[in-house]
Write a protein that holds these residues in place. Structure first.
Motif: not given
Length: 202
Positions: A114, A116-119
């Motif tokens: 990952k 990015h936290e939300n990717a």
């Protein structure tokens, strides 16, 4: 991810030679053509063992596309052989700020990577370039090592074949320079993939 942002700051102004820019231009042109035609962009980074350079280019290219907000970019990797994603690559990416989690412990481990936290994570594992996980039509085959480029003269389904080769960090394995060599090769690849996507006109 603060550490990853710092890694990007450290390399994004790194100078790239005119010779390397010429090497990268074919990939820039492929991406730009797809953007202009409003089509998805699939890139398969190919190396002999799909264990080191092809994973690094796949991951940094996907990260660069996100960074520059280039839409519909899907990066993959494969090899002329299936081996494993080398553990030092996972360690290097972790140290540079990616979150790397081993999600399957087996002979050929599977990682979720990952940026990015939300990717959605990038799924990393060694596979042949024509594995069902990878695209089979209308993609760019980017050859990241000269052995794969010379030993694989035909890539079925590839719309473009682009040699962008890197020195194998494997040369440093079992030496006291291994950590620094992997770190430097990852940064070289990162800076060049960021240059590629910085040149794209949306």
């Amino acid at each position: 991810m603060k550490e990853l942002s710092q890694t990007i700051e450290n390399f994004k102004n790194q100078a790239i030679s005119a010779e390397r820019k010429n090497v990268l231009k074919l990939l820039i042109d492929f991406i730009q053509e797809k953007i202009d035609e409003n089509k998805e962009i699939s890139i398969n980074f190919i190396c002999t063992h799909n264990s080191r350079r092809s994973h690094l280019t796949q991951i940094w290219a996907q990260m660069a596309a996100t960074h520059f907000r280039i839409p519909n970019v899907y990066c993959f990797s494969g090899g002329t052989q299936e081996t494993t994603l080398f553990s030092k690559v996972a360690e290097t990416l972790t140290n540079q700020g990616f979150k790397v989690v081993k999600i399957a412990e087996c002979e050929n481990p599977i990682y979720a990577i990952k940026y990015h936290e939300n990717a959605l994570p990038i799924i990393g594992f060694s596979k042949k370039y024509d594995h069902p996980f990878n695209p089979n039509t209308s993609f760019a085959a980017v050859m990241t090592c000269s052995q794969a480029d010379g030993g694989c003269p035909f890539i079925a389904g590839a719309q473009a074949r682009i040699p962008i080769t890197y020195e194998d960090p494997k040369i440093s394995d079992s030496t006291d320079k291994q950590t620094s060599i992997y770190f430097e090769r990852s940064l070289q690849i990162a800076s060049e993939m960021f240059y590629v996507f910085s040149e794209i006109i949306k």
